[in-house]
Write an enzyme that holds these catalytic residues in place. Structure first.
Site, PDB file in Angstrom:
ATOM      1  N   ASP A  29       9.167 -11.016  25.157  1.00  0.00           N
ATOM      2  CA  ASP A  29       7.834 -11.765  23.981  1.00  0.00           C
ATOM      3  C   ASP A  29       6.909 -10.653  23.367  1.00  0.00           C
ATOM      4  O   ASP A  29       6.565 -10.741  22.388  1.00  0.00           O
ATOM      5  CB  ASP A  29       6.536 -12.068  25.309  1.00  0.00           C
ATOM      6  CG  ASP A  29       6.105 -10.680  25.931  1.00  0.00           C
ATOM      7  OD1 ASP A  29       6.388  -9.451  25.611  1.00  0.00           O
ATOM      8  OD2 ASP A  29       4.930 -10.668  26.366  1.00  0.00           O
ATOM      9  N   ASP A 102      -4.869   4.927  34.787  1.00  0.00           N
ATOM     10  CA  ASP A 102      -5.547   5.255  33.542  1.00  0.00           C
ATOM     11  C   ASP A 102      -6.820   4.538  34.547  1.00  0.00           C
ATOM     12  O   ASP A 102      -6.807   3.041  35.003  1.00  0.00           O
ATOM     13  CB  ASP A 102      -5.332   4.256  33.088  1.00  0.00           C
ATOM     14  CG  ASP A 102      -5.853   5.662  31.691  1.00  0.00           C
ATOM     15  OD1 ASP A 102      -7.214   6.254  31.450  1.00  0.00           O
ATOM     16  OD2 ASP A 102      -4.606   5.562  30.527  1.00  0.00           O
ATOM     17  N   ASP A 210     -10.784   8.120  31.946  1.00  0.00           N
ATOM     18  CA  ASP A 210     -10.635   7.975  30.163  1.00  0.00           C
ATOM     19  C   ASP A 210     -11.970   9.271  30.540  1.00  0.00           C
ATOM     20  O   ASP A 210     -13.114   8.679  31.443  1.00  0.00           O
ATOM     21  CB  ASP A 210     -10.453   6.005  30.639  1.00  0.00           C
ATOM     22  CG  ASP A 210     -10.427   6.313  28.846  1.00  0.00           C
ATOM     23  OD1 ASP A 210      -9.563   6.837  27.887  1.00  0.00           O
ATOM     24  OD2 ASP A 210     -11.515   5.454  28.317  1.00  0.00           O
ATOM     25  N   GLU A 269     -10.097  13.396  30.960  1.00  0.00           N
ATOM     26  CA  GLU A 269     -10.082  13.068  29.574  1.00  0.00           C
ATOM     27  C   GLU A 269     -10.611  13.999  29.176  1.00  0.00           C
ATOM     28  O   GLU A 269     -12.264  13.103  29.352  1.00  0.00           O
ATOM     29  CB  GLU A 269      -9.817  11.832  28.513  1.00  0.00           C
ATOM     30  CG  GLU A 269      -9.292  12.121  27.510  1.00  0.00           C
ATOM     31  CD  GLU A 269      -9.844  10.582  26.554  1.00  0.00           C
ATOM     32  OE1 GLU A 269      -8.899  10.902  25.330  1.00  0.00           O
ATOM     33  OE2 GLU A 269     -10.207   9.995  27.224  1.00  0.00           O
ATOM     34  N   HIS A 340      -1.375   8.510  22.594  1.00  0.00           N
ATOM     35  CA  HIS A 340      -1.508   7.185  22.455  1.00  0.00           C
ATOM     36  C   HIS A 340      -2.414   7.696  21.772  1.00  0.00           C
ATOM     37  O   HIS A 340      -3.280   6.541  20.785  1.00  0.00           O
ATOM     38  CB  HIS A 340      -1.475   6.525  23.041  1.00  0.00           C
ATOM     39  CG  HIS A 340      -3.224   6.427  23.925  1.00  0.00           C
ATOM     40  ND1 HIS A 340      -3.355   7.524  24.895  1.00  0.00           N
ATOM     41  CD2 HIS A 340      -4.088   5.299  24.015  1.00  0.00           C
ATOM     42  CE1 HIS A 340      -3.916   7.543  25.141  1.00  0.00           C
ATOM     43  NE2 HIS A 340      -5.216   6.188  25.015  1.00  0.00           N
ATOM     44  N   ASP A 341      -3.316   8.522  21.171  1.00  0.00           N
ATOM     45  CA  ASP A 341      -3.951   8.917  20.192  1.00  0.00           C
ATOM     46  C   ASP A 341      -3.949   9.890  19.214  1.00  0.00           C
ATOM     47  O   ASP A 341      -5.520   9.891  18.024  1.00  0.00           O
ATOM     48  CB  ASP A 341      -6.368   9.203  21.259  1.00  0.00           C
ATOM     49  CG  ASP A 341      -6.163   8.284  21.932  1.00  0.00           C
ATOM     50  OD1 ASP A 341      -6.056   6.633  21.667  1.00  0.00           O
ATOM     51  OD2 ASP A 341      -7.413   8.533  22.803  1.00  0.00           O
TER      52      ASP A 341
HETATM   53  O1  TEU Z   1      -9.849   8.130  24.431  1.00  0.00           O
HETATM   54  C1  TEU Z   1     -10.834   8.912  23.416  1.00  0.00           C
HETATM   55  C2  TEU Z   1     -11.045   9.375  22.294  1.00  0.00           C
HETATM   56  O2  TEU Z   1     -11.694  10.530  21.905  1.00  0.00           O
HETATM   57  C3  TEU Z   1     -10.323   8.530  21.128  1.00  0.00           C
HETATM   58  O3  TEU Z   1     -10.535   7.972  21.155  1.00  0.00           O
HETATM   59  C4  TEU Z   1     -10.475   9.338  20.267  1.00  0.00           C
HETATM   60  O4  TEU Z   1     -11.010   8.197  19.233  1.00  0.00           O
HETATM   61  C5  TEU Z   1      -9.000   9.293  19.689  1.00  0.00           C
HETATM   62  O5  TEU Z   1      -9.300  10.803  20.121  1.00  0.00           O
HETATM   63  C6  TEU Z   1      -8.687  10.092  18.081  1.00  0.00           C
HETATM   64  O6  TEU Z   1     -10.045  10.412  17.499  1.00  0.00           O
HETATM   65  C7  TEU Z   1      -9.599   7.184  25.266  1.00  0.00           C
HETATM   66  C8  TEU Z   1      -8.484   6.643  24.915  1.00  0.00           C
HETATM   67  O7  TEU Z   1      -7.670   7.334  25.109  1.00  0.00           O
HETATM   68  C9  TEU Z   1      -8.306   5.689  24.133  1.00  0.00           C
HETATM   69  O8  TEU Z   1      -6.943   5.159  23.576  1.00  0.00           O
HETATM   70  C10 TEU Z   1      -9.027   4.773  24.212  1.00  0.00           C
HETATM   71  O9  TEU Z   1      -9.790   3.998  22.931  1.00  0.00           O
HETATM   72  C11 TEU Z   1     -11.084   5.913  24.226  1.00  0.00           C
HETATM   73  O10 TEU Z   1     -11.015   6.766  24.909  1.00  0.00           O
HETATM   74  C12 TEU Z   1     -11.878   4.419  24.456  1.00  0.00           C
HETATM   75  O11 TEU Z   1     -11.798   3.463  25.534  1.00  0.00           O
END
Ligand code: TEU
Length: 569
Positions: A29, A102, A210, A269, A340-341
């Protein structure tokens, strides 16, 4: 499973992060799923990783790709079923790989029944599970400025959204679809403890919590100072490492991990945290978190609850990393370059154009050889790079899109915003995993939910698996080295070449051996300074090319080992 009697398992472990949407698609998918991950477990076993961390897999409206959970104890159908999950855990465990989930507990989705109930009426018993406040006195509810505080959210909007039905605002540090839970309420904390226990009972081996350092807010909810040119007040000091966070985490460990034999991993985190706070989270005597992801080497605080990419220079990067190594010498580090961020490590810190493989390998070496637990983000083990996004339509991530909209509205030229998104967008880390040179890089038989990087024809797992000397083989060597050499795990860190413009060099000293790690983080050849040469004198080469022992070529690195004389000093 590998367990040392004295040390917790995660000290000698390498953790591999999977972003499930983009790892492997089992049903065609176009979105990755649990059966897809299961089919690729042999890749992880071959690499030798000890654990995998799955970004959220629970049911979610996907406003933030699963970081907005609407049911904590289930699996989103796009990823499969609980049965698929159980089979994945079983198969991973059979290969000696632990599974870490997570735990997104700072906020839920606005579609979570808890929030639905909370918003249904002001006197609902669950109302207080979230942060509700009336509009500012004298101002019109719902109009800009009437928000209870002047806080901006992470995602470029006010941190409060008005709910006309009950005539109050609710707090969300991220998007309006992610209301913050009120951890002041013991019932909320108990509910989260139950969720965590439920997954542990199902066989998971730990959690990555998180934004865990944001769960405690100053209950007075004061306005933040507004800096010149900024729209929102600075809320950092009211929510980052908040007043009760240490108490909540001590309680979490007691309530959730108490009495368990095989102690799970708990990594938090912690955006915006300081070394001082990190010591409190991770000190073994306090027993809150095992380790934290701090942001100091990747981001700089620009106020207003925003962290920009930290400008890159080797001396600055080395100073930050060494400070954390030394500062947490009696605690433990979580080591990461990206996730992933973040943009891809080879594009951000390396040279993806001229020295792609060498820089990917050298950056991996200096990460894995520091003291702490390395986290490998999917794709970094083959040197995946940022995607060549062209227009704003190529972006998908809520943070990137909101940032674009807000910046353009404030008058920043669109091309300028696009350029910054190309460098820093979270979409860079979310393109499909590049398994082979075929259509959709072997990620899916369907249409991938995000574009595959066109470089997959050259950069992919299948090709690198067959080629000793590839980035992939290098990662495998590094992981094996950690498992075989105790100094990689426990050796004390000391910096070498402290003033050099391009070198990151250090020793790791244990009872039996001293490792000498030297890395040239530049495209220029460098001569080794005296302290590095002396440290390496009479040692054996463990990793890297021998070459000239007085110099390192562009992006070259080496790891040496010197056995310590018994009965010596
Ligand atoms: O991330 C928190 C966070 O600090 C990031 O979202 C930040 O935006 C990034 O470092 C770039 O600036 C966590 C997760 O890893 C993220 O994917 C989520 O969007 C966020 O929390 C909210 O749950």
């Amino acid at each position: 499973m590998r367990t040392d009697q004295d040390a917790p398992w995660w000290r000698s472990a390498v953790v591999y992060q999977i972003y499930p949407r983009s790892f492997a698609d089992g049903d065609g998918d176009g979105v990755g799923d649990l059966p897809g991950i299961r089919e690729r477990l042999d890749h992880l076993a071959w690499l030798g990783v000890d654990a995998l961390w799955l970004s959220p897999i629970q049911p979610s409206p996907m406003a933030d790709n699963g970081y907005d959970i609407s049911d904590y104890c289930a699996i989103d159908p796009v990823y499969g079923t609980l049965g698929d999950f159980d089979r994945l855990v079983e198969d991973a465990h059979a290969r000696g790989i632990r599974v870490v989930l997570d735990l997104v507990a700072n906020h839920t989705s606005d579609a979570h029944p808890w929030f639905q109930q909370a918003r249904s009426a002001r006197d609902h018993p669950r109302r207080d599970w979230y942060w509700w406040r009336p509009p500012r006195p004298g101002l019109v509810a719902g109009e800009p400025g009437a928000e209870p505080t002047n806080w901006g959210s992470f995602f470029s909007e006010p941190a409060w959204t008005y709910d006309p039905a009950t005539e109050e605002y609710y707090l969300h540090l991220f998007s309006a679809a992610q209301p913050d839970l009120n951890w002041e309420n013991p019932a909320v904390r108990r509910a989260i403890h139950r969720v965590a226990r439920w997954w542990l009972d199902r066989g998971v081996d730990g959690f990555r919590m998180d934004v865990v350092n944001l769960i405690s807010k100053d209950p007075a909810l004061p306005d933040g100072a507004v800096r010149r040119g900024e729209e929102y007040g600075d809320l950092g000091r009211f929510v980052v490492d908040g007043p009760r966070v240490h108490e909540y985490l001590a309680e979490f460990r007691r309530e959730v991990f108490g009495g368990r034999e095989d102690v799970p991993l708990l990594v938090g985190e912690a955006p915006g945290t300081s070394l001082e706070e990190a010591r409190c989270y991770t000190h073994p005597d306090r027993g809150e978190l095992d380790m934290v992801f701090h942001f100091e080497h990747v981001r700089v605080d620009r106020g207003e609850f925003k962290w920009d990419l930290r400008p890159f220079s080797v001396p600055d990067l080395r100073r930050v990393l060494a400070t954390w190594q030394v500062g947490l010498a009696d605690c433990w580090n979580a080591l990461y370059w990206d996730n992933h961020d973040q943009p891809r490590v080879v594009s951000r810190f390396g040279d993806a154009v001229r020295h792609r493989e060498a820089s990917a390998k050298t950056l991996a070496t200096v990460l894995h050889l520091q003291r702490g637990t390395p986290f490998v983000f999917q794709g970094d083990e083959i040197g995946m790079a940022n995607h060549p996004f062209a227009t704003i339509d190529d972006f998908d991530d809520i943070e990137s899109l909101n940032h674009y909209r807000r910046s353009v509205a404030l008058g920043v030229p669109p091309e300028e915003v696009l350029a910054s998104l190309r460098a820093m967008s979270r979409d860079n880390g979310r393109t499909p995993m590049q398994w082979d040179a075929g259509p959709a890089a072997g990620f899916t038989t369907g249409v991938p939910w995000r574009p595959v990087n066109p470089d997959h024809t050259e950069v992919n797992v299948a090709e690198q698996r067959e080629r000793p000397g590839s980035v992939l083989h290098h990662y495998r060597d590094l992981i094996r080295l950690r498992h075989e050499e105790p100094a990689v795990v426990e050796g004390a860190f000391a910096l070498l070449a402290a003033d050099h413009e391009h070198l990151f060099a250090f020793t790791r000293e244990s009872e039996d051996a001293t490792l000498v790690v030297m890395a040239n983080l530049s495209g220029e050849p460098v001569a080794l300074p005296d302290d590095v040469r002396e440290a390496a004198a009479g040692s054996e080469l463990l990793l890297g090319d021998a070459g000239d022992d007085g110099a390192l070529g562009p992006w070259q690195s080496r790891v040496h080992r010197r056995t310590r004389a018994r009965g010596g000093r």
